[in-house]
Structure formats: C-alpha cells, structure tokens
Design a protein around this motif. Structure first.
Motif, mmCIF file in Angstrom:
data_model
loop_
_atom_site.group_PDB
_atom_site.id
_atom_site.type_symbol
_atom_site.label_atom_id
_atom_site.label_comp_id
_atom_site.label_asym_id
_atom_site.label_seq_id
_atom_site.Cartn_x
_atom_site.Cartn_y
_atom_site.Cartn_z
ATOM 1 N N LEU A 81 -6.568 -9.087 -4.439
ATOM 2 C CA LEU A 81 -6.907 -8.668 -5.643
ATOM 3 C C LEU A 81 -7.957 -9.374 -6.399
ATOM 4 N N SER A 82 -7.634 -10.777 -6.504
ATOM 5 C CA SER A 82 -8.389 -11.606 -7.365
ATOM 6 C C SER A 82 -9.733 -11.612 -6.763
ATOM 7 N N GLY A 83 -10.906 -11.693 -7.951
ATOM 8 C CA GLY A 83 -12.190 -11.739 -7.477
ATOM 9 C C GLY A 83 -12.746 -10.540 -6.819
ATOM 10 N N SER A 84 -11.842 -9.230 -6.478
ATOM 11 C CA SER A 84 -12.214 -8.128 -6.046
ATOM 12 C C SER A 84 -12.667 -7.109 -7.071
ATOM 13 N N ASP A 85 -13.104 -6.057 -6.560
ATOM 14 C CA ASP A 85 -13.698 -4.807 -7.400
ATOM 15 C C ASP A 85 -12.554 -4.087 -7.880
ATOM 16 N N VAL A 86 -11.396 -4.455 -8.456
ATOM 17 C CA VAL A 86 -10.395 -3.844 -8.500
ATOM 18 C C VAL A 86 -9.780 -3.883 -10.014
ATOM 19 N N LEU A 87 -9.140 -2.788 -10.604
ATOM 20 C CA LEU A 87 -8.466 -2.806 -11.886
ATOM 21 C C LEU A 87 -7.090 -2.524 -11.698
ATOM 22 N N LEU A 88 -6.410 -3.786 -11.959
ATOM 23 C CA LEU A 88 -4.794 -3.491 -11.891
ATOM 24 C C LEU A 88 -4.254 -2.453 -13.148
ATOM 25 N N VAL A 89 -3.352 -1.708 -12.806
ATOM 26 C CA VAL A 89 -2.918 -0.738 -13.767
ATOM 27 C C VAL A 89 -1.436 -0.559 -13.708
ATOM 28 N N ALA A 90 -0.943 -0.634 -14.802
ATOM 29 C CA ALA A 90 0.624 -0.211 -14.896
ATOM 30 C C ALA A 90 1.023 1.053 -16.002
ATOM 31 N N TYR A 91 2.001 1.559 -15.747
ATOM 32 C CA TYR A 91 2.282 2.389 -16.917
ATOM 33 C C TYR A 91 3.457 2.015 -17.792
ATOM 34 N N ASN A 92 2.943 1.545 -19.231
ATOM 35 C CA ASN A 92 3.788 0.953 -20.052
ATOM 36 C C ASN A 92 4.215 -0.523 -19.634
ATOM 37 N N GLY A 93 3.148 -1.248 -19.183
ATOM 38 C CA GLY A 93 3.291 -2.417 -18.301
ATOM 39 C C GLY A 93 3.210 -3.647 -19.268
ATOM 40 N N LEU A 182 16.028 2.102 -3.398
ATOM 41 C CA LEU A 182 15.193 1.330 -4.505
ATOM 42 C C LEU A 182 13.656 1.126 -4.190
ATOM 43 N N VAL A 183 13.194 0.993 -3.065
ATOM 44 C CA VAL A 183 12.007 0.948 -2.346
ATOM 45 C C VAL A 183 11.270 2.379 -2.741
ATOM 46 N N GLN A 184 12.160 3.249 -2.111
ATOM 47 C CA GLN A 184 11.355 4.669 -2.311
ATOM 48 C C GLN A 184 10.983 5.050 -3.989
ATOM 49 N N HIS A 185 11.967 4.740 -4.824
ATOM 50 C CA HIS A 185 11.729 4.720 -6.456
ATOM 51 C C HIS A 185 10.676 4.092 -6.602
ATOM 52 N N ASN A 186 10.295 2.709 -6.313
ATOM 53 C CA ASN A 186 9.376 1.797 -6.548
ATOM 54 C C ASN A 186 8.069 2.696 -6.206
ATOM 55 N N VAL A 187 8.149 3.023 -4.958
ATOM 56 C CA VAL A 187 6.872 3.731 -4.512
ATOM 57 C C VAL A 187 6.422 4.802 -5.153
ATOM 58 N N ALA A 188 7.486 5.621 -5.760
ATOM 59 C CA ALA A 188 6.985 7.122 -6.265
ATOM 60 C C ALA A 188 6.428 6.536 -7.587
ATOM 61 N N ASP A 189 6.925 5.435 -8.240
ATOM 62 C CA ASP A 189 6.498 5.158 -9.484
ATOM 63 C C ASP A 189 4.878 4.926 -9.333
ATOM 64 N N VAL A 190 4.554 3.772 -8.514
ATOM 65 C CA VAL A 190 3.223 3.364 -8.430
ATOM 66 C C VAL A 190 2.293 4.276 -7.884
ATOM 67 N N LEU A 191 2.698 5.306 -7.142
ATOM 68 C CA LEU A 191 1.832 6.457 -6.681
ATOM 69 C C LEU A 191 1.786 7.241 -7.809
ATOM 70 N N ARG A 192 2.783 7.587 -8.947
ATOM 71 C CA ARG A 192 2.516 8.414 -10.189
ATOM 72 C C ARG A 192 1.631 7.830 -10.903
ATOM 73 N N THR A 193 1.834 6.400 -10.983
ATOM 74 C CA THR A 193 0.795 5.639 -12.080
ATOM 75 C C THR A 193 -0.533 5.767 -11.671
ATOM 76 N N ARG A 194 -0.698 5.663 -10.156
ATOM 77 C CA ARG A 194 -2.080 5.642 -9.623
ATOM 78 C C ARG A 194 -2.634 7.110 -10.166
ATOM 79 N N ALA A 195 -1.791 8.122 -9.617
ATOM 80 C CA ALA A 195 -2.426 9.439 -10.124
ATOM 81 C C ALA A 195 -2.595 9.818 -11.634
ATOM 82 N N LEU A 196 -1.877 9.312 -12.564
ATOM 83 C CA LEU A 196 -2.280 9.206 -13.886
ATOM 84 C C LEU A 196 -3.533 8.454 -14.270
ATOM 85 N N GLY A 197 -3.614 7.301 -13.504
ATOM 86 C CA GLY A 197 -5.056 6.483 -13.826
ATOM 87 C C GLY A 197 -6.287 7.245 -13.329
#
Length: 220
Positions: A81-93, A182-197
């Motif tokens: 991520l560092s120095g790359s052309d990426v934007l880190l996003v979170a939902y209510n982060g 627990l991991v599946q829940h986390n995966v669901a959250d990051v995928l939904r966050t990316r979709a909203l972004g």
C-alpha cells in the motif's frame, strides 16, 4: 487519476483501551487479505473453510498473538500500500462514537510501542460520504449501519455473506474460537465497504471524499 480503493476493517475483543485487535482485513484487487489472532489456539484449515463460503479469493494469515498480527499488517502495508496509487477506505473508521478502526489501531500500536504502519497512504471514511450524499431514509428512519446502507445502495451480492447479525458477535466468536465465522464476518464487511466506496465513486465528486493523510508528523 482515480486511486484504487482498498477497504479495511478490524475486529477486536471489545471497545476498551486494553482490548486487543483480533482480525484485520483488506479488500484488494485480487481478493481479500486477512490477518487473524488465534490467541495461541489451533485454527486448522481456516483458509480452506472460509474459502468455501466466500465468492472471492481469500488469503488468511494466522498469528498467535496481537503483536504478531500488527507486525504482519505493518509488513503488508509497506509492501502493498505505501507509496502506491491506492486509497485506503473504511466505514465509520475514524469517528470514535460508533466507529473506531483507526483510533483503536493507533492506541494498540502505541501501547505496544510499534511503529505506525500507514505511511504515505491516503485515507477516506466512506460512512459520512454515503450518509451525507445519498438518501438513506427508510420509513422515516435514517439508516447508517454498514449492512443496511449496503442493502440500499448496492447489488446485494455480499448481503448474505455475513454469518453474524451484528458486529458485536465478533467478540464472543473470538472468545469461543470460532475463527472461520469471525474471518467470514470481516470479509463481508470489507467487501461491503469497498462496494459502497465504488458507488460513491460513480456518483460523488473527488472533493467530497475528504481524502486525508495518515502519515504521522514524526517517524522513529
């Protein structure tokens, strides 16, 4: 230039200053990278078990303690991520009343005297962007939680992926060693966050993303 969004989300043992990070997940272009603390407990075939339930590629990295998880996250951020052309996003982060990902991580890295990983990584919070720039009112009530807003604005592909009714279930899941859920829940959250972004990218201007730097004033 539109930056590639990398959504992230964390799970913890609770909300207090002495609680620990249990999971950190990142939704990248090739799938989802997840770092999991097992608390020195076995987590056999965790990646294979999760992959059976998830429609995207998942790479699960297991670690015995929180410090090892955070060290792995630091290495991942530096390499990917560092120095790359990426934007880190979170939902209510980064709004402590309700969402806490960035403040929680700051506290844990500080208490463990570890170097802050998010250097040269631009960041934006998806929640205020979505709730302020889209109509999310249903039957007179404003919808703000990730699952509800995702169901309103996105295609619903990941709507049934989350095994939990709410994020509070992540705490007992870790306590009981239910790592796959627990991991599946986390995966669901990051995928939904990316979709909203991505929805926000289609309908909002760049200035409305309120991109900020997470690079600290001083590095050790």
């Amino acid at each position: 230039m539109v930056l590639e969004q990398v959504a992230f989300d964390i799970e913890t043992t609770g909300f207090g200053v002495d609680d620990e990070v249990t999971v950190v997940g990142f939704a990248v272009s090739m799938g989802v990278q997840v770092f999991v603390q097992t608390g020195n407990r076995p987590a056999r075939e965790l990646q294979a078990t999760v992959q059976e339930q998830v429609p995207v590629h998942v790479d699960v990295s297991t670690h015995e303690c929180e410090e090892s998880v955070l060290a792995a996250v630091t290495e991942f951020v530096a390499e990917r991520l560092s120095g790359s052309d990426v934007l880190l996003v979170a939902y209510n982060g980064e709004r402590w009343n309700g969402g806490f990902d960035v403040p929680f991580l700051r506290t844990r890295y500080a208490q463990l005297d570890m170097q802050w990983p998010f250097v040269d990584v631009p960041y934006a919070d998806v929640m205020p962007l979505v709730t302020d720039r889209f109509n999310t009112t249903v039957n007179g009530d404003d919808q703000h939680d990730l699952g509800s807003v995702y169901d309103l604005l996105c295609d619903g592909e990941y709507g049934d992926l989350d095994p939990f009714d709410g994020s509070d279930a992540a705490v007992p899941a870790f306590e009981n060693g239910w790592f796959a859920e627990l991991v599946q829940h986390n995966v669901a959250d990051v995928l939904r966050t990316r979709a909203l972004g991505r929805v926000a990218e289609r309908y909002c201007s760049k200035s409305e993303f309120k991109v900020k730097s997470l690079t600290p004033t001083r590095e050790v």
